[in-house]
Design an enzyme around this catalytic site. Structure first.
Site, PDB file in Angstrom:
ATOM      1  N   TYR A 292       0.927  -1.357  -0.092  1.00  0.00           N
ATOM      2  CA  TYR A 292      -0.045   0.055   0.086  1.00  0.00           C
ATOM      3  C   TYR A 292       0.970   1.274   0.058  1.00  0.00           C
ATOM      4  O   TYR A 292       0.463   2.297  -0.590  1.00  0.00           O
ATOM      5  CB  TYR A 292      -0.893   0.151   1.376  1.00  0.00           C
ATOM      6  CG  TYR A 292      -2.158  -0.648   1.128  1.00  0.00           C
ATOM      7  CD1 TYR A 292      -2.273  -2.081   0.707  1.00  0.00           C
ATOM      8  CD2 TYR A 292      -3.434   0.074   1.054  1.00  0.00           C
ATOM      9  CE1 TYR A 292      -3.569  -2.656   0.523  1.00  0.00           C
ATOM     10  CE2 TYR A 292      -4.853  -0.539   0.947  1.00  0.00           C
ATOM     11  CZ  TYR A 292      -4.758  -1.953   1.044  1.00  0.00           C
ATOM     12  OH  TYR A 292      -6.004  -2.300   0.997  1.00  0.00           O
TER      13      TYR A 292
ATOM     14  N   ASP B 177      -3.499 -18.277   0.505  1.00  0.00           N
ATOM     15  CA  ASP B 177      -4.275 -18.855  -0.122  1.00  0.00           C
ATOM     16  C   ASP B 177      -5.055 -19.849   0.613  1.00  0.00           C
ATOM     17  O   ASP B 177      -6.343 -19.999   0.661  1.00  0.00           O
ATOM     18  CB  ASP B 177      -3.822 -19.450  -1.347  1.00  0.00           C
ATOM     19  CG  ASP B 177      -2.641 -20.052  -1.009  1.00  0.00           C
ATOM     20  OD1 ASP B 177      -1.948 -20.081   0.205  1.00  0.00           O
ATOM     21  OD2 ASP B 177      -1.765 -21.163  -1.955  1.00  0.00           O
TER      22      ASP B 177
ATOM     23  N   ASP C 130      -7.004  -6.656   3.966  1.00  0.00           N
ATOM     24  CA  ASP C 130      -8.075  -6.139   3.393  1.00  0.00           C
ATOM     25  C   ASP C 130      -8.970  -7.013   2.633  1.00  0.00           C
ATOM     26  O   ASP C 130     -10.163  -6.922   2.843  1.00  0.00           O
ATOM     27  CB  ASP C 130      -7.429  -5.354   2.164  1.00  0.00           C
ATOM     28  CG  ASP C 130      -8.545  -4.409   1.319  1.00  0.00           C
ATOM     29  OD1 ASP C 130      -9.512  -3.968   2.105  1.00  0.00           O
ATOM     30  OD2 ASP C 130      -8.471  -4.391   0.117  1.00  0.00           O
TER      31      ASP C 130
HETATM   32  C1  IPM Z   1     -10.599  -0.720   3.428  1.00  0.00           C
HETATM   33  C2  IPM Z   1     -10.522  -0.033   2.020  1.00  0.00           C
HETATM   34  C3  IPM Z   1      -9.239   0.811   1.908  1.00  0.00           C
HETATM   35  C4  IPM Z   1      -8.273  -0.297   2.079  1.00  0.00           C
HETATM   36  C5  IPM Z   1      -9.369   1.608   0.435  1.00  0.00           C
HETATM   37  C6  IPM Z   1     -10.393   2.421   0.296  1.00  0.00           C
HETATM   38  C7  IPM Z   1      -8.123   2.421   0.352  1.00  0.00           C
HETATM   39  O1  IPM Z   1     -10.914  -1.162   1.103  1.00  0.00           O
HETATM   40  O2  IPM Z   1     -10.607   0.137   4.311  1.00  0.00           O
HETATM   41  O3  IPM Z   1     -10.885  -1.765   3.802  1.00  0.00           O
HETATM   42  O4  IPM Z   1      -7.717  -0.887   0.846  1.00  0.00           O
HETATM   43  O5  IPM Z   1      -7.426  -0.403   2.947  1.00  0.00           O
HETATM   44 MN    MN Z   2     -11.373  -3.044   2.094  1.00  0.00          MN
END
Ligand code: IPM
Ligand code: MN
Ligand code: NAD
Length: 352
Positions: A136, A218, A242
């Site tokens: 990220y 996975d 996520d």
């Molecule tokens: C989350 C979202 C965010 C992330 C996005 C909007 C940047 O999907 O909070 O889960 O990927 O963390």
């Molecule tokens: Mn998310």
């Protein structure tokens, strides 16, 4: 207690409004509420998804209640101006590295899980997602290969101190629950994950009472639908967390049910500074129709009461009101029911 409310885009303001009604009903003493613009709304009003005044407001608060950001009309903007940069910027600027995403089965929803009821019934897990690193926040870009092809690239990395602090959060969470921690990585392929696994094993020595095991991501995705009841606490990186948390949401019935807390190290008068938000996004496909499920937002407010405001009793009251609402048969459209956003908010208030 100073609260910054950043409702954002799409269904963000719709679900946040219900969470604010619940907070209002609790009549918290000495609560000051500020409102700030973020996301597409921030971009339209101030030319930036995370306007400086919004960031300052968040920094001055004891907690942030966040709705959602994301707007299809902004998807063609250069990346630094897209709505999603608001939540990424807040997590980073505020040092919120630990994301707690609990998923548990509510009584009465067993038949609404995407899984068979006998499998779904046992779900009571917590995903501890690292929130300040991984692919990220690495360098990224678009470039040309030597032979002229376009190439997108994103660097994935974790430094050992970043892994160690989230490992400690995971172990401590397991210690306050059933004492089991599952670390999820991709150490069979990724060096980032090999370091992750090594540091998890090292940190385990500080927590001898916790049973640590490891899964490749996975397999973890597969186990999460095969037998989610096996999990207590899952600790994982930003990207895997996520994905697995959206998956966990459908195991308990809907993404409209999962709250989250993003925590760092800063102490406040009554607890720890945090940002609280549903795990779902701005849901442009249903925005403006009054049909979003506000329970994830309301449960996020409960987490805020617990972690930032030191009000465990109020947090538990809100969670019980949500559980009673669901047990009484109130169902949003996401759960195949007839209750809109406002009706669900009304029911929670009545149960409160
Ligand atoms: C989350 C979202 C965010 C992330 C996005 C909007 C940047 O999907 O909070 O889960 O990927 O963390
Ligand atoms: Mn998310
Ligand atoms: P999403 O979570 O917004 O929606 C996914 C699906 O779930 C949609 O069909 C939506 O209608 C449904 N849904 C989500 N929340 C719901 C709720 N409370 N009640 C009922 N149904 C609900 O994910 P997406 O569609 O992939 O993303 C939409 C936008 O939101 C994108 O711009 C994305 O970047 C952004 N996003 C933001 C956050 C955040 O602010 N933290 C999180 C995830 C996605």
């Amino acid at each position: 207690m100073k609260l910054a409310v950043l409702a954002g885009d799409g269904i963000g303001p719709e679900v946040t409004a219900q969470a604010l009604r619940v907070l209002d009903a609790l009549r918290l003493p000495r609560l000051t509420i500020w409102h700030g613009d973020v996301g597409g709304a921030g971009y339209r009003r101030h030319g930036h998804p995370l306007p400086p005044e919004t960031l300052e407001m968040a920094k001055a608060a004891d907690a942030v209640l966040f709705g959602a950001v994301g707007d299809p009309d902004c998807d063609a903007l250069e990346r630094r101006l897209r709505p999603e940069q608001a939540i990424l910027g807040l997590r980073r600027e505020l040092g919120l590295f630990a994301n707690l995403r609990p998923a548990r089965m509510f009584d009465g929803l067993e038949d609404l899980s995407a899984l068979r009821p006998e499998i779904a019934r046992r779900i009571d897990l917590l995903i501890v997602r690292e929130l300040n690193g991984d692919v990220y926040f690495g360098e990224k870009g678009m470039r040309r290969t030597a032979d002229g092809r376009r190439e997108g690239w994103d660097a994935m990395s974790y430094a050992e101190d970043e892994v160690r602090r989230i490992a400690r959060t995971g172990f401590a969470a397991a210690a306050s629950r059933k004492g089991r921690l599952t670390s999820v990585d991709k150490a069979n392929v990724l060096e980032t994950s090999q370091l992750w696994r090594d540091v998890m094993v090292e940190t385990a020595a500080e927590f001898p009472e916790i049973a640590l095991d490891h899964l490749y991501v996975d397999n973890a995705a597969m186990q999460l639908v095969k037998d989610p009841g096996q999990f207590d606490v899952i600790v994982t990186g930003n990207l895997f967390g996520d994905i697995l948390s959206d998956q966990a949401s459908m195991c308990v019935g809907s993404i409209g049910l999962l709250p989250s807390a993003a925590l760092g190290e800063r102490q406040t008068e009554h607890g720890i500074f945090g940002l609280y938000e549903p795990i779902h996004g701005s849901a442009p496909d249903i925005a403006g129709q009054g049909g979003a499920n506000p329970l994830a937002a309301i449960l996020s407010a409960a987490m805020m009461l617990r972690h930032s405001f030191g009000r465990e009793d109020d947090a538990a009251r809100v969670e019980q009101a949500v559980a009673r609402t669901l047990a009484s048969g109130i169902r949003g459209y996401d759960l195949g029911g007839q209750a809109g956003t406002l009706a669900i908010g009304d029911a929670v208030l009545a149960n409160l």
